[in-house]
Every structure is written in structure tokens, then in C-alpha cells.
Design an enzyme around this catalytic site. Structure first.
Site, mmCIF file in Angstrom:
data_model
loop_
_atom_site.group_PDB
_atom_site.id
_atom_site.type_symbol
_atom_site.label_atom_id
_atom_site.label_comp_id
_atom_site.label_asym_id
_atom_site.label_seq_id
_atom_site.Cartn_x
_atom_site.Cartn_y
_atom_site.Cartn_z
ATOM 1 N NE ARG A 123 -3.937 -0.216 1.569
ATOM 2 C CZ ARG A 123 -5.187 -0.108 2.004
ATOM 3 N NH1 ARG A 123 -5.619 -0.878 2.966
ATOM 4 N NH2 ARG A 123 -6.004 0.778 1.475
ATOM 5 C CD GLN A 128 -2.128 6.388 -3.862
ATOM 6 O OE1 GLN A 128 -2.243 7.273 -4.721
ATOM 7 N NE2 GLN A 128 -2.121 6.660 -2.573
ATOM 8 C CG ASP A 131 -4.958 -0.659 -4.093
ATOM 9 O OD1 ASP A 131 -5.418 -1.804 -4.027
ATOM 10 O OD2 ASP A 131 -4.840 0.082 -3.100
ATOM 11 C CB SER A 134 -8.095 0.939 -3.636
ATOM 12 O OG SER A 134 -7.303 0.847 -2.471
ATOM 13 C CE1 TYR A 227 -6.178 -3.625 4.821
ATOM 14 C CE2 TYR A 227 -3.803 -3.930 4.641
ATOM 15 C CZ TYR A 227 -5.066 -3.964 4.074
ATOM 16 O OH TYR A 227 -5.210 -4.311 2.758
#
Length: 369
Positions: A123, A128, A131, A134, A227
Site C-alpha cells: 500500500r 495506487q 490497486d 481499492s 490497516y
């Protein structure tokens, strides 16, 4: 001869997404790559074969796609019988669920087929654009709130009518990850009175930026990697006591707390359900990994003492066009790490490549944590 990128039609029950769209096919062709796809691969997502052909891709049957592909893109790992034609030196990329498919992935590795599971992407800012968790969570959060609005026994917005004023529904979203934030934004658009809760206090600003109130229960569990850490027994007891008291006022609760590769944390207890108002609704996005609610039954609707609990599955697959567009762009961006000088040449010194590879023979494989 140019390198070939292929995509098969998804065959898992309820799966309507596709790993290759006409948009990404066109971009791959523009990079000098050949693109091949199985007939009707994108039909369920709203992409007929003709749109792929117009983008420069070639239709074929499943065996031909597998035999010719140097890089095979997928949403879920195809059944073994659809991969028998893959050649040594081929790579497969998708959401491969390595913990559940270890033996199949190991067998592919022994045949010289390298597998990359994008659930394992670190992450980081650089990751990104690739991902998939997501992008698909955003779809799930949006659809979960629509399901809640349809299933709730009241309107979401405040209405002023000749019969009087209807107050807005009070909605709580538990978990402020991508899915939770999208659910909050959707509830806000639908006119609900919305609050959001997360054990990570740093999410307060994100929740409030969407026009929701942050539900502060006085328990913090900031963790690493984006997380939450696991709560101690004392923290969990304090959290549950405070949450149980606050749940009494809500009409709808949407839970989104999940950690890849682990059972979903149980947040809503039987005692909490007993304290909720009659007619209240719970939509549990974590149903696939066991659920955040003790009463959740994956894929079913149950009623517990007047409280309805929904455990929807495959939410992203229910909006296949936009889900596929986002997912295919994720794969296109990751493919850029694997293709160099027009050929398949993964650089295993790259942290993203190394972290997602799940079956290099003789290498210790990463696991979902």
C-alpha cells in the site's frame, strides 16, 4: 513477432467483470503488443466483441487464447482445465486468491508459468494506480449503500409532504477504508443523516470531509500498512460497550471492516442486535470473509429479533461495466512493470513485482496477512 496479451471470459458463478476492456486493449496495441481475447469475454460487462475488434484486438476460442498469450489477464484465477494450454514463460495477472489456490498456483509455477496476484500489492503511493483492492472496494461501497436504501423500511432523505415531514434515516458506516468512505459519500448523496466510525482516529478528517459525523467511541487502534491493529481484550470490551449503546439510534448500519487473508473481525454482537430498534437494517460488506456481524449468513437475508441482516456477495461484479474499466486500468498499469522492450521481462528487484509474485519455483512466496 510482437508479444501477445490475452484475456479469457470469466467463468466463476456470478462474475460479470472482465480483465480487458476495449480501452485498455487499444492502449496495449498502441504499445506495439498483440491483443487476443476469448469470444464474449466482455459481453456481461457491456463490451461486445465488435468493440474489442475496433480497438485492434483479435477474438479466439479459450484454448487459442491460452496457447498464444505471453501475458494472461484475469479477474479471478481460471479453472485448471482452461489453463492447460499455457506455455512455459507465460505470466498470469489478476486477483488470484493465493491462500485458497496455493496448489494450483504452485503447479503453474512448476510448468514455468509465473503468477502475479495483485491483492498483495504494497500500500504505497507508487502502487495506487494498480490497486485492485481499492478500485473494487469503491464499487462495493457504492453498491452496498444502494442495497441498504432499497432494503430499508424508510426513506433515506428528509421529505416534506402533505402528510407531514418524514425525518431522514440515521445511517452508520463502520470502517473508513475505501469501501466505507464510498458508502458514506453515497449515503450523503441519498440524503441520509450519516455517521462514520473507525478505530483509526486518523480517519476522522476523511469522514468529516464527506459531510458525515465521526462517531468517537474513545478507542484507538492505529496500525501499519493502512490497516488497524488488533484490539486488546480490554480495548475490545470498551469498544463494544460504547458501540452497543450508540447503535440504538441508527436505522441502518453498513459494516465494511476487513483485512485481506484473514477472517473479518466480529464487531456486531448478539447483544448489540438485541438493543437495536425494530426494523433496523444491517448490510455486511465483509460477508465473504465471515462477516462483521455474528448473525451474517453470506449471500442471504436473515431476521434476528426484528433486525434484518444482509450478507451480499460479489458486490463489484454487480456493476461490471465501471468495475471492469477500473480493474482493467489497474492491470494495464501493472503490466507496464512486466513488459520491457516489447517482451515479457519482469524485474524481480522491483518491490511491486516481487511482492505480488506467488509461485516462483524455489522462492519463498509472499502470503496475505
Amino acid at each position: 513477432m510482437p508479444m501477445t496479451v490475452g484475456a479469457l471470459r470469466e467463468t466463476a458463478k456470478g462474475e460479470r467483470r472482465v480483465a480487458l476492456t476495449p480501452e485498455t486493449a487499444r492502449k496495449l496495441v498502441a504499445r506495439g503488443l498483440a491483443v487476443i481475447f476469448e469470444h464474449d469475454a466482455g459481453r456481461e460487462a457491456g463490451f461486445p466483441d465488435a468493440t474489442y475488434v475496433a480497438a485492434g484486438a483479435t477474438p479466439a476460442d479459450a484454448a487459442d487464447v491460452a496457447a498464444r498469450a505471453d501475458l494472461l489477464l484475469c479477474v479471478q484465477l481460471p479453472p485448471a482445465d482452461r489453463l492447460t494450454a499455457l506455455r512455459a514463460g507465460t505470466a498470469i495477472v489478476g486477483q488470484l486468491r493465493p491462500n485458497a489456490a496455493h496448489d494450483r498456483l504452485e503447479a503453474l509455477g512448476e510448468r514455468g508459468v509465473t503468477a502475479f496476484s495483485l491483492e498483495l500489492l504494497p500500500r504505497t503511493t507508487r502502487a495506487q494506480a494498480m490497486d485492485v483492492l481499492s478500485s473494487q472496494a469503491a464499487v462495493a461501497g457504492y453498491r452496498a449503500m444502494l442495497i441498504a436504501a432499497e432494503a430499508a423500511p424508510m426513506f433515506f432523505p428528509m421529505l416534506t409532504t402533505a402528510a407531514g415531514t418524514i425525518r431522514p434515516a440515521k445511517v452508520l458506516v463502520i470502517g473508513a477504508g475505501v469501501a466505507g468512505l464510498q458508502a458514506i459519500a453515497t449515503a450523503r448523496r441519498l440524503g441520509a443523516q450519516i455517521e462514520g466510525y473507525d478505530v483509526r482516529p486518523e480517519t476522522r478528517e476523511q469522514i468529516e470531509s464527506l459531510g458525515a459525523r465521526f462517531l468517537d467511541l474513545g478507542v484507538s487502534a492505529s496500525g501499519s500498512g493502512g490497516y488497524a491493529r488488533e484490539l486488546s481484550a480490554e480495548e475490545q470490551a470498551a469498544q463494544q460497550a460504547a458501540l452497543g449503546e450508540r447503535l440504538r439510534v441508527f436505522d441502518v448500519v453498513v459494516t465494511t471492516a476487513a483485512v485481506p487473508g484473514r477472517p473479518a473481525p466480529k464487531i456486531l454482537t448478539a447483544a448489540m442486535l438485541e438493543g437495536m430498534k425494530p426494523g433496523a437494517l444491517i448490510v455486511d460488506l465483509a460477508a465473504e470473509s465471515g462477516g462483521n456481524c455474528v448473525a451474517t449468513v453470506p449471500g442471504q437475508r436473515v431476521n434476528v429479533g426484528g433486525v434484518t441482516v444482509l450478507g451480499p456477495l460479489d458486490l463489484a461484479a454487480g456493476a461490471p461495466l465501471h468495475a471492469s474499466e477500473m480493474y482493467a486500468r489497474n492491470l494495464l498499469n501493472f503490466a507496464g512493470l512486466l513488459v520491457r522492450d516489447g517482451g515479457l521481462s519482469p524485474d524481480f528487484a522491483d518491490d511491486l513485482v516481487a511482492a505480488t509474485c506467488v509461485n516462483r519455483v524455489g522462492e519463498k512466496q509472499p502470503q496475505l496477512i
